[in-house]
Design a protein around this motif. Sequence first.
Motif, PDB file in Angstrom:
ATOM      1  N   ALA A 196      56.971  61.169  51.657  1.00 13.32           N
ATOM      2  CA  ALA A 196      56.537  60.877  50.278  1.00 13.32           C
ATOM      3  C   ALA A 196      55.424  59.847  50.422  1.00 13.32           C
ATOM      4  N   ASN A 197      54.191  60.295  50.294  1.00 10.44           N
ATOM      5  CA  ASN A 197      53.070  59.399  50.555  1.00 10.44           C
ATOM      6  C   ASN A 197      53.081  58.184  49.634  1.00 10.44           C
ATOM      7  N   PHE A 198      53.527  58.379  48.385  1.00  5.88           N
ATOM      8  CA  PHE A 198      53.519  57.270  47.427  1.00  5.88           C
ATOM      9  C   PHE A 198      54.635  56.260  47.685  1.00  5.88           C
ATOM     10  N   LEU A 199      55.564  56.570  48.599  1.00 10.42           N
ATOM     11  CA  LEU A 199      56.621  55.626  48.974  1.00 10.42           C
ATOM     12  C   LEU A 199      56.483  55.151  50.414  1.00 10.42           C
ATOM     13  N   ARG A 200      55.368  55.481  51.056  1.00  7.65           N
ATOM     14  CA  ARG A 200      55.189  55.166  52.467  1.00  7.65           C
ATOM     15  C   ARG A 200      54.640  53.756  52.643  1.00  7.65           C
ATOM     16  N   GLY A 201      55.262  53.002  53.559  1.00  2.31           N
ATOM     17  CA  GLY A 201      54.748  51.688  53.909  1.00  2.31           C
ATOM     18  C   GLY A 201      53.621  51.816  54.923  1.00  2.31           C
ATOM     19  N   PRO A 202      52.948  50.708  55.251  1.00  5.00           N
ATOM     20  CA  PRO A 202      51.896  50.748  56.281  1.00  5.00           C
ATOM     21  C   PRO A 202      52.468  51.217  57.620  1.00  5.00           C
ATOM     22  N   PHE A 203      51.738  52.064  58.316  1.00  3.56           N
ATOM     23  CA  PHE A 203      52.177  52.489  59.647  1.00  3.56           C
ATOM     24  C   PHE A 203      52.327  51.275  60.549  1.00  3.56           C
ATOM     25  N   ASN A 204      53.394  51.281  61.324  1.00  4.48           N
ATOM     26  CA  ASN A 204      53.651  50.176  62.256  1.00  4.48           C
ATOM     27  C   ASN A 204      53.990  50.777  63.610  1.00  4.48           C
ATOM     28  N   ALA A 205      52.968  51.283  64.282  1.00  4.24           N
ATOM     29  CA  ALA A 205      53.122  51.902  65.597  1.00  4.24           C
ATOM     30  C   ALA A 205      52.357  51.078  66.628  1.00  4.24           C
ATOM     31  N   PRO A 206      52.692  51.222  67.906  1.00  2.00           N
ATOM     32  CA  PRO A 206      51.895  50.560  68.935  1.00  2.00           C
ATOM     33  C   PRO A 206      50.417  50.927  68.789  1.00  2.00           C
ATOM     34  N   ALA A 207      49.533  49.970  69.056  1.00  2.00           N
ATOM     35  CA  ALA A 207      48.100  50.168  68.821  1.00  2.00           C
ATOM     36  C   ALA A 207      47.578  51.418  69.519  1.00  2.00           C
ATOM     37  N   ARG A 208      48.065  51.681  70.734  1.00  2.00           N
ATOM     38  CA  ARG A 208      47.568  52.833  71.485  1.00  2.00           C
ATOM     39  C   ARG A 208      47.982  54.162  70.850  1.00  2.00           C
ATOM     40  N   GLN A 209      49.022  54.138  69.997  1.00  2.00           N
ATOM     41  CA  GLN A 209      49.517  55.370  69.383  1.00  2.00           C
ATOM     42  C   GLN A 209      49.080  55.540  67.929  1.00  2.00           C
TER      43      GLN A 209
END
Length: 397
Positions: free
Chosen positions: A308-321
């Motif tokens: 649900a794009n309107f309920l999505r928080g900021p992506f929090n992945a390793p920088a390389r990914q």
Amino acid sequence: MNLAQGPLESPDIADYRRYPVSAGLNALRPRADHLEVEWSDTRISPFHYLWLRDNCPCAQCVYTVTREQVLEIVDVPADLQPRQARIEADGALRVDWPDGHVSRYHPGWLRAHAYDDLSREERLRERPRSRLWATGLNEHLPVFDYAAVMKDDRTLLDWLRALRDTGLTQVQGMPTEPGTLQHIARRIAFIRESNFGVLFNVQSRADADSNAYTAFNLPLHTDLPTRELQPGLQFLHCLVNDAVGGDSLFVDGFAIAEALRREAPEDFRTLCELPVEFRNKDRHSDYRCLAPIIALDAHGAVTEIRIANFLRGPFNAPARQMPALYRAYRHFIALTREPRFRVERRLEAGQMWCFDNRRTLHARHAFDPSSGARHFQGCYVDRDELLSRIRVLERER
């Protein structure tokens, strides 16, 4: 070990299902830690002695009222071996244990639970399979009659199987009184309550705590991806729909996932492995869940879509990914816009959508609230309840 045969009464089965005998027991061969069974169709199945003792269906090992196991396998020796095993006159397997305990196994039950490679592969092939949508689903949408579903268990079973396998169904001919929805939902099981209530009213209102309760365009999504367990089934019952606009749009998330698996395996793997946080907050609640967009079951089949794009928080992945995550996410969203995956229809008064919320993405076009009334009621039932109801209906038939 004595492999003699002798007449004894048929064993009980610690289950509620029936087990037809597709192949009989032909011969037994004792081995160091297991009993090798040869079936009448020449298949060979090993049954380890601990497994046999663990699955004894007798009243000492299984409580006959609940049919739940009483025996704990840690209470028998790890190097357990039987004193003798034999095929009874009625075709059952009898095993006598050193402590005097006797176990009897129905051949149909034993074959249904055999774990040789051929038997495991056979059961895997027989598992219900999701029917991925083709462009023709708009013309062949599974549609059912409300009165028939409410009165006839055969029709109910047909509806539930279609819901399980296709992920999207429509029921027509429903009364338009508020609260009608709960009656058909409870033909399956109890309703799952959420912070939106047991039944929720989908109407445009000024104090909306969700975009669903506005007249805005509502993008494709699954409901409550912010929960550890998303609701399995969603019901949307139209009481009145006189407003201009507001057509329903559905997308087969499983079909999109399989397209990614075939066409862009790196993107598929990224969405299976990298978790995304979804958030749902208002003045009185704050729900959050961190999970991958695509979930797989133990066999590698797609079992859940969470988006649900309107309920999505900021992506929090390793920088390389991070670049890979954005590439995969954009690819998934782009596929939802392709006609091959979509069904679009207007829901009229007396009609109801019922769909698999952990598979089927749904959306709504914007509508003009000044052009007429629009009132839907919705509720949730967990997918486990759907599958349980199907099994019981199949067992009774």
